[in-house]
Design a protein around this motif. Structure first.
Motif, PDB file in Angstrom:
ATOM      1  N   LEU A  10       0.577  -1.014   0.043  1.00 42.35           N
ATOM      2  CA  LEU A  10       0.012   0.026  -0.126  1.00 42.35           C
ATOM      3  C   LEU A  10       0.739   1.257  -0.033  1.00 42.35           C
ATOM      4  N   LEU A  11       1.913   1.227   0.776  1.00 39.24           N
ATOM      5  CA  LEU A  11       2.886   2.379   0.952  1.00 39.24           C
ATOM      6  C   LEU A  11       3.447   2.548  -0.417  1.00 39.24           C
ATOM      7  N   LEU A  12       3.859   1.508  -1.178  1.00 40.48           N
ATOM      8  CA  LEU A  12       4.707   1.796  -2.736  1.00 40.48           C
ATOM      9  C   LEU A  12       3.771   2.161  -3.581  1.00 40.48           C
ATOM     10  N   GLN A  13       2.391   1.746  -3.463  1.00 39.30           N
ATOM     11  CA  GLN A  13       1.255   2.375  -4.323  1.00 39.30           C
ATOM     12  C   GLN A  13       0.992   3.605  -4.191  1.00 39.30           C
ATOM     13  N   GLU A  14       0.928   3.930  -3.041  1.00 38.98           N
ATOM     14  CA  GLU A  14       0.556   5.569  -2.487  1.00 38.98           C
ATOM     15  C   GLU A  14       1.826   6.363  -2.888  1.00 38.98           C
ATOM     16  N   HIS A  15       2.855   5.907  -2.704  1.00 36.74           N
ATOM     17  CA  HIS A  15       4.097   6.899  -3.025  1.00 36.74           C
ATOM     18  C   HIS A  15       4.829   6.771  -4.238  1.00 36.74           C
ATOM     19  N   PHE A  16       4.614   5.579  -4.865  1.00 40.38           N
ATOM     20  CA  PHE A  16       5.355   5.495  -5.884  1.00 40.38           C
ATOM     21  C   PHE A  16       4.563   4.726  -7.253  1.00 40.38           C
ATOM     22  N   SER A  17       3.152   5.010  -7.292  1.00 40.23           N
ATOM     23  CA  SER A  17       2.411   4.412  -8.217  1.00 40.23           C
ATOM     24  C   SER A  17       2.769   4.858  -9.414  1.00 40.23           C
ATOM     25  N   GLU A  18       3.270   6.191  -9.896  1.00 40.64           N
ATOM     26  CA  GLU A  18       3.777   6.573 -11.204  1.00 40.64           C
ATOM     27  C   GLU A  18       4.999   6.177 -11.573  1.00 40.64           C
ATOM     28  N   GLN A  19       5.916   5.527 -10.605  1.00 39.20           N
ATOM     29  CA  GLN A  19       7.029   5.189 -11.213  1.00 39.20           C
ATOM     30  C   GLN A  19       7.578   4.014 -10.749  1.00 39.20           C
ATOM     31  N   LEU A  20       6.832   3.094 -10.052  1.00 39.49           N
ATOM     32  CA  LEU A  20       7.185   1.581  -9.694  1.00 39.49           C
ATOM     33  C   LEU A  20       5.973   0.657 -10.124  1.00 39.49           C
ATOM     34  N   GLN A  59       5.363  -1.147  11.064  1.00 37.29           N
ATOM     35  CA  GLN A  59       4.571   0.215  10.109  1.00 37.29           C
ATOM     36  C   GLN A  59       5.356   1.227  10.207  1.00 37.29           C
ATOM     37  N   GLU A  60       5.740   1.746  11.376  1.00 31.45           N
ATOM     38  CA  GLU A  60       6.430   3.053  11.549  1.00 31.45           C
ATOM     39  C   GLU A  60       7.699   3.007  10.603  1.00 31.45           C
ATOM     40  N   GLU A  61       8.609   1.932  10.819  1.00 35.07           N
ATOM     41  CA  GLU A  61       9.886   1.952  10.062  1.00 35.07           C
ATOM     42  C   GLU A  61       9.568   1.690   8.659  1.00 35.07           C
ATOM     43  N   MET A  62       8.669   1.037   8.095  1.00 33.55           N
ATOM     44  CA  MET A  62       8.468   1.086   6.486  1.00 33.55           C
ATOM     45  C   MET A  62       8.030   2.326   5.968  1.00 33.55           C
ATOM     46  N   THR A  63       7.064   3.208   6.889  1.00 37.70           N
ATOM     47  CA  THR A  63       6.535   4.260   6.414  1.00 37.70           C
ATOM     48  C   THR A  63       7.742   5.331   6.234  1.00 37.70           C
ATOM     49  N   LYS A  64       8.654   5.169   7.424  1.00 36.45           N
ATOM     50  CA  LYS A  64       9.658   6.243   7.140  1.00 36.45           C
ATOM     51  C   LYS A  64      10.768   5.922   6.220  1.00 36.45           C
ATOM     52  N   SER A  65      11.009   4.622   5.787  1.00 40.31           N
ATOM     53  CA  SER A  65      11.890   3.991   5.029  1.00 40.31           C
ATOM     54  C   SER A  65      11.158   4.528   3.398  1.00 40.31           C
ATOM     55  N   ILE A  66       9.881   4.496   3.405  1.00 38.12           N
ATOM     56  CA  ILE A  66       9.501   4.671   1.929  1.00 38.12           C
ATOM     57  C   ILE A  66       9.315   6.137   1.695  1.00 38.12           C
ATOM     58  N   LEU A  67       9.103   6.795   2.894  1.00 39.80           N
ATOM     59  CA  LEU A  67       9.292   8.448   2.720  1.00 39.80           C
ATOM     60  C   LEU A  67      10.596   8.759   2.312  1.00 39.80           C
ATOM     61  N   LEU A  68      11.819   8.323   2.953  1.00 41.27           N
ATOM     62  CA  LEU A  68      13.000   8.584   2.673  1.00 41.27           C
ATOM     63  C   LEU A  68      13.244   8.351   1.320  1.00 41.27           C
ATOM     64  N   LEU A  69      13.005   7.117   0.982  1.00 38.82           N
ATOM     65  CA  LEU A  69      13.336   6.562  -0.532  1.00 38.82           C
ATOM     66  C   LEU A  69      12.640   7.664  -1.503  1.00 38.82           C
ATOM     67  N   LYS A  70      11.282   8.040  -1.114  1.00 37.18           N
ATOM     68  CA  LYS A  70      10.780   8.886  -2.172  1.00 37.18           C
ATOM     69  C   LYS A  70      11.447  10.343  -2.077  1.00 37.18           C
ATOM     70  N   ASN A  71      12.025  10.881  -1.022  1.00 32.65           N
ATOM     71  CA  ASN A  71      12.709  12.211  -1.004  1.00 32.65           C
ATOM     72  C   ASN A  71      13.930  11.956  -1.742  1.00 32.65           C
ATOM     73  N   CYS A  72      14.598  10.907  -1.844  1.00 29.85           N
ATOM     74  CA  CYS A  72      15.837  10.662  -2.322  1.00 29.85           C
ATOM     75  C   CYS A  72      15.515  10.638  -3.993  1.00 29.85           C
ATOM     76  N   VAL A  73      14.516  10.035  -4.455  1.00 33.94           N
ATOM     77  CA  VAL A  73      14.184  10.139  -5.906  1.00 33.94           C
ATOM     78  C   VAL A  73      13.902  11.525  -6.390  1.00 33.94           C
ATOM     79  N   GLU A  74      13.354  12.257  -5.526  1.00 31.65           N
ATOM     80  CA  GLU A  74      12.888  13.644  -5.977  1.00 31.65           C
ATOM     81  C   GLU A  74      14.206  14.473  -6.009  1.00 31.65           C
ATOM     82  N   SER A  75      15.114  14.365  -5.045  1.00 33.90           N
ATOM     83  CA  SER A  75      16.159  15.013  -5.062  1.00 33.90           C
ATOM     84  C   SER A  75      17.194  14.824  -6.350  1.00 33.90           C
ATOM     85  N   LEU A  76      16.870  13.561  -6.722  1.00 30.39           N
ATOM     86  CA  LEU A  76      17.732  13.254  -8.115  1.00 30.39           C
ATOM     87  C   LEU A  76      17.372  13.694  -9.269  1.00 30.39           C
ATOM     88  N   ARG A  77      16.180  14.364  -9.391  1.00 25.69           N
ATOM     89  CA  ARG A  77      15.591  14.911 -10.467  1.00 25.69           C
ATOM     90  C   ARG A  77      16.244  15.914 -11.003  1.00 25.69           C
TER      91      ARG A  77
END
Length: 495
Positions: free
Chosen positions: A409-419, A477-495
């Motif tokens: 669900l977290l991947l779908q919420e934050h990376f649906s357009e990329q993954l 739940q908390e750890e995977m949420t923070k990990s996904i948000l960090l990954l999303k932030n890193c992807v956006e910073s590389l654009r």
């Protein structure tokens, strides 16, 4: 030789007053070290006990005791009215040190003085980091382990007098108690038809594959693997001198038509598969292709090495039995891991094979793991016999299923357009492919800078593929949420 006080003893006798080793023994050991390295050649006269005690700032009796120890070991000789002389190594026959450098006498050699064969094939592919959040390729959560039960069972086995005799002898064939219970467990859970004589207990899947490769592979043999395969096992095959040949995969697993075509072109010694949840893509080999692989193995005579590394982690009500359960020709060698959901020290590997091959494999196990671990094996056997392992797996699988769903669900919420990804039927990782190419190495580096560790072993980047294997089993739940948000932030910073 000149006066003994001309030798700079303070350059190689360094005393540690806090050490548990007695001071006189420290002096003796370091004088022996200097003799062995040629700094104090044969016939060197040592200073008197009073002189050396003043030099080292120790009591004279301490030096006397050191000299007595040296003489008892045969390194020096005391001559009445003459002094104490070195009787060790003649000058020119020892490793002579040109200058009195402390590091040379008190340190360990940086390099060997001989040449040896070095292998790039076995370079450690695993990375470590101190980041707060970490992705891996699908490792269970140690926090779910029944530590109290394991501790209680281990302690009781350690105290049990009936185990004393077992601990006093080499356990080269593994615990008979574990083999009996594990063979019964595998028959019930995996549809096998084996006895304890078909079972070898090892430390890990990698150790199992190493033993198999040593026996079944010769330099130049061809081992077939999928286009994407388990890197660690590939390293073992290459170290054995095998030639690795890859075949493509699709949504049903390996391409069996490509496998047959390859078999008609050249001799194949072995096919390595992870059919239950293919590593790294998590694809399950379809039933039709399983039957076809077994047919081709019998027809062309190649070995099927079936690695069932995470059979226990299945989330639907349709367990897929291993290919070994349908093998009637003796072409499948089955390896797996038992107790993977337990603490690392209580996990073990196993090999299932016909008895004639098992007899040969026991010879190799007796060389590389002669002692075994009888106490851990006793604990695992008791957990099987008492049904504890079944109850533990039943509970932990429910937790991992919930984590899989939350992670998806977290991947779908934050990376649906990329993954793009499919929900795996089992295992502790999700195979995610990027819709547009991303520099995964830069993403990994950027993630590490922001506190998220993404090892290179999770990254798959080829001409037509950009993908990651993301483990979720170790994250709440908390750890995977923070990990996904960090990954999303890193992807956006590389654009």
């Amino acid at each position: 030789m000149g006066s003994p006080v001309e030798v700079p003893y303070l350059s190689f006798i360094l005393l540690d007053r806090e050490s548990a080793t007695a001071v006189y023994m420290q002096i003796a050991h370091q004088v022996i070290n200097a003799i062995q390295r040629g700094y104090l050649p044969k016939a060197t006269k040592l200073p008197g006990s009073r002189v050396l005690s003043e030099l080292l700032k120790v009591h004279r009796r301490t030096v006397v005791a050191a000299y007595e120890e040296l003489e008892a070991q045969g390194w020096v000789q005391s001559r009445p009215n003459q002094g104490t002389f070195v009787v060790g190594v003649e000058e020119g026959k020892a490793q002579r040190i040109a200058s009195p450098v402390k590091a040379a006498l008190n340190g360990y050699p940086v390099k060997t003085g001989f040449s040896f064969k070095q292998s790039n094939l076995l370079d450690n592919p695993f990375e470590h980091a101190t980041c707060e959040y970490v992705f891996n390729d699908g490792i269970p959560d140690i926090r779910l382990t029944q530590t109290d039960l394991l501790s209680r069972l281990y302690s009781s086995n350690l105290k049990r007098k009936s185990n004393y005799r077992k601990m006093g002898y080499y356990n080269r064939d593994g615990s008979e108690f574990l083999k009996e219970n594990l063979s019964h467990y595998l028959n019930l859970s995996r549809g096998l038809h084996i006895s304890k004589n078909n079972l070898l207990i090892t430390r890990s899947t990698e150790m199992s594959v190493y033993i198999i490769s040593e026996i079944l592979l010769e330099p130049g043999d061809t081992v077939v693997v999928a286009d994407l395969s388990y890197f660690s096992v590939n390293m073992i095959f290459q170290k054995a001198g095998a030639k690795i040949c890859s075949i493509p995969m699709d949504e049903e697993g390996i391409d069996v038509q490509a496998l047959e075509q390859l078999c008609r072109q050249q001799p194949i010694r072995m096919l390595y598969l992870t059919p239950h949840h293919h590593y790294p893509t998590t694809i399950t080999l379809s039933a039709g292709r399983r039957i076809e692989v077994l047919r081709l193995a019998s027809l062309f005579g190649f070995i099927v090495l079936e690695d069932d590394y995470d059979f226990d982690f299945r989330y639907d009500k349709k367990p897929v039995l291993p290919m070994a359960s349908a093998d009637t020709s003796g072409m499948v060698v089955y390896v797996g891991a038992f107790g993977k959901s337990l603490a690392p020290g209580f996990r073990t590997g196993f090999i299932v094979a016909p008895e004639n091959l098992m007899a040969e494999m026991r010879k190799y196990l007796g060389i590389i793991d002669r002692q075994g671990d009888i106490l851990v094996e006793q604990v695992l056997a008791e957990m099987i016999r008492e049904g504890e392992i079944h109850r533990h797996l039943k509970k932990s699988v429910l937790v991992y299923k919930e984590r899989r769903d939350n992670f998806a669900l977290l991947l779908q919420e934050h990376f649906s357009e990329q993954l793009s990804f499919k929900l795996p039927a089992g295992g502790l990782a999700i195979w995610a492919q990027w819709k547009e190419p991303v520099n995964l190495l830069k993403l990994s580096q950027e993630s590490a800078r922001k506190g998220l560790f993404v090892p290179r072993t999770l990254l798959y980047q080829q001409k037509n593929l950009t993908a990651m294997r993301l483990g979720f089993g170790h994250l709440n739940q908390e750890e995977m949420t923070k990990s996904i948000l960090l990954l999303k932030n890193c992807v956006e910073s590389l654009r």
